[in-house]
Design an enzyme around this catalytic site. Structure first.
Site, PDB file in Angstrom:
ATOM      1  N   SER A 190       3.111 -11.260   6.006  1.00 49.84           N
ATOM      2  CA  SER A 190       3.982 -10.107   5.782  1.00 49.84           C
ATOM      3  C   SER A 190       3.464  -8.870   6.504  1.00 49.84           C
ATOM      4  CB  SER A 190       4.095  -9.837   4.280  1.00 49.84           C
ATOM      5  OG  SER A 190       4.871  -8.688   4.039  1.00 49.84           O
TER       6      SER A 190
ATOM      7  N   TRP B  79      -4.815 -31.153 -15.868  1.00 54.96           N
ATOM      8  CA  TRP B  79      -5.887 -30.155 -15.973  1.00 54.96           C
ATOM      9  C   TRP B  79      -6.210 -29.853 -17.434  1.00 54.96           C
ATOM     10  CZ3 TRP B  79      -5.174 -25.550 -18.516  1.00 54.96           C
ATOM     11  CH2 TRP B  79      -3.852 -25.174 -18.778  1.00 54.96           C
TER      12      TRP B  79
ATOM     13  N   ILE C 195     -10.270  -2.410  -6.563  1.00 48.24           N
ATOM     14  CA  ILE C 195      -9.753  -2.678  -7.909  1.00 48.24           C
ATOM     15  C   ILE C 195      -8.280  -3.087  -7.862  1.00 48.24           C
ATOM     16  CG2 ILE C 195     -11.438  -1.183  -9.031  1.00 48.24           C
ATOM     17  CD1 ILE C 195      -9.251   0.923  -9.331  1.00 48.24           C
ATOM     18  N   ASP C 196      -7.651  -2.903  -6.717  1.00 48.63           N
ATOM     19  CA  ASP C 196      -6.276  -3.383  -6.525  1.00 48.63           C
ATOM     20  C   ASP C 196      -6.037  -3.518  -5.027  1.00 48.63           C
ATOM     21  OD1 ASP C 196      -3.264  -3.070  -6.028  1.00 48.63           O
ATOM     22  OD2 ASP C 196      -3.321  -3.281  -8.201  1.00 48.63           O
ATOM     23  N   GLY C 197      -5.763  -4.743  -4.575  1.00 47.23           N
ATOM     24  CA  GLY C 197      -5.505  -4.939  -3.151  1.00 47.23           C
ATOM     25  C   GLY C 197      -6.436  -5.921  -2.473  1.00 47.23           C
TER      26      GLY C 197
ATOM     27  N   HIS D  73      -5.977  -9.036  -1.699  1.00 49.26           N
ATOM     28  CA  HIS D  73      -5.294  -9.825  -0.670  1.00 49.26           C
ATOM     29  C   HIS D  73      -4.923  -8.963   0.536  1.00 49.26           C
ATOM     30  CE1 HIS D  73      -4.917 -12.300  -4.300  1.00 49.26           C
ATOM     31  NE2 HIS D  73      -4.989 -13.313  -3.461  1.00 49.26           N
ATOM     32  N   ARG D  74      -4.603  -7.696   0.308  1.00 46.94           N
ATOM     33  CA  ARG D  74      -4.315  -6.790   1.430  1.00 46.94           C
ATOM     34  C   ARG D  74      -5.584  -6.522   2.238  1.00 46.94           C
ATOM     35  NH1 ARG D  74      -2.456  -1.953  -1.505  1.00 46.94           N
ATOM     36  NH2 ARG D  74      -2.765  -3.142  -3.424  1.00 46.94           N
TER      37      ARG D  74
ATOM     38  N   GLU E 277     -13.206  -9.782  -7.340  1.00 50.51           N
ATOM     39  CA  GLU E 277     -12.572 -11.055  -7.663  1.00 50.51           C
ATOM     40  C   GLU E 277     -12.294 -11.838  -6.390  1.00 50.51           C
ATOM     41  OE1 GLU E 277      -8.828 -10.459  -9.612  1.00 50.51           O
ATOM     42  OE2 GLU E 277      -7.901  -9.500  -7.880  1.00 50.51           O
TER      43      GLU E 277
ATOM     44  N   ARG F 148      -9.157  11.295  14.396  1.00 44.92           N
ATOM     45  CA  ARG F 148      -8.169  12.312  14.777  1.00 44.92           C
ATOM     46  C   ARG F 148      -6.749  11.792  14.532  1.00 44.92           C
ATOM     47  NH1 ARG F 148     -10.173  13.475  19.339  1.00 44.92           N
ATOM     48  NH2 ARG F 148      -8.976  11.986  20.620  1.00 44.92           N
TER      49      ARG F 148
END
EC number: 2.7.1.225
Length: 254
Positions: free
Chosen positions: A33, A98, A57-59, A61-62, A20, A229
């Site tokens: 952040s 819209w 599948i999740d994250g 934006h991170r 997405e 390591r």
């Protein structure tokens, strides 16, 4: 808890695909952040695809934030098919121009007719529900989906609401509902180098690892051997303080 160790990995940023698009305002907030913390709090959740690649599948934006901050690799948790189900987010959006634009778009065959097949898109305003059906849209249904979401996401505040819940709506609200795709459909989109609209698909995931707090310095290291390591030592230190909760808990996000 030993299995979680096998599923936490460092993966090069160029080995990861997105299903997405991202929301620019949310991306800037997430990036700021992470930069202020100097660590990434939660690993990015991915599924394995062919040829050693992974799909987020999740994250989203991170991941995009870490890439923008110059990280060579990102921390991921590999999620297997038994750990997730797929639903969608409903979007509660302020009524506005819209809506008028979508009503007047001749390529969008809105109807109030209810059929046996589930509508691909449902638009609720007041006491009226209007539908777009996949059969009426033909092969252009993904493009229509993108067009509908883009019509309000760039100019309005969007409140995400879990599928199956019924929020209180005023005459100034519009509720947009979307049919979930299967994993194979999402994977096919990714293989074509395309994405689905941001903030619609929702992966409901069990067994996620939270609060890992991986330092950005570790993710930016150039020496792969030293980085690996340090990663293994980092995980060993973290696992000494890890707990697994099997009962239901309620977490208040800050």
């Amino acid at each position: 808890m030993n299995h979680i160790h096998e599923h936490l990995k460092l993966v090069p940023v160029d080995k990861i695909d997105l299903h997405e698009t991202f929301e620019p305002l949310r991306l800037e907030k997430t990036k700021s952040s992470i930069e202020a913390d100097d660590f990434i709090r939660h690993p990015i959740l991915v599924t394995a695809m062919q040829h050693g690649r992974y799909m987020v599948i999740d994250g989203v934006h991170r991941y995009t934030s870490l890439k923008a901050l110059g990280c060579k690799k990102v921390p991921v948790q590999e999620i297997h098919e038994t750990q997730y189900s797929i639903s969608t987010w409903q979007h509660k959006v302020p009524f506005g121009v819209w809506w008028e634009t979508l009503q007047q778009e001749h390529r969008l065959p809105w109807t109030t007719e209810t059929r046996q097949e589930a509508p691909f898109i449902t638009m609720c305003h007041g006491d009226t529900e209007q539908y777009l059906y996949t059969k009426d849209l033909g092969e252009a249904h993904f493009q229509v989906w993108e067009k509908v979401v883009a019509s309000y996401s760039g100019c309005c505040s969007v409140e995400r609401i879990a599928q199956g819940t019924y929020p209180c709506l005023s005459q100034q609200d519009v509720l947009m509902k979307y049919q979930p795709l299967s994993y194979k459909e999402i994977e096919a989109v990714v293989h074509k180098g395309e994405t689905v609209p941001a903030g619609v698909t929702r992966f409901n995931i069990s067994g996620r690892c939270l609060n890992l707090q991986v330092p950005l310095a570790l993710l930016k290291q150039d020496d792969d051997v030293e980085q690996l390591r340090n990663w293994k030592q980092f995980l060993a230190d973290k696992f000494a303080n890890m707990r697994c909760y099997t009962e239901k808990v309620y977490l208040v996000e800050q």
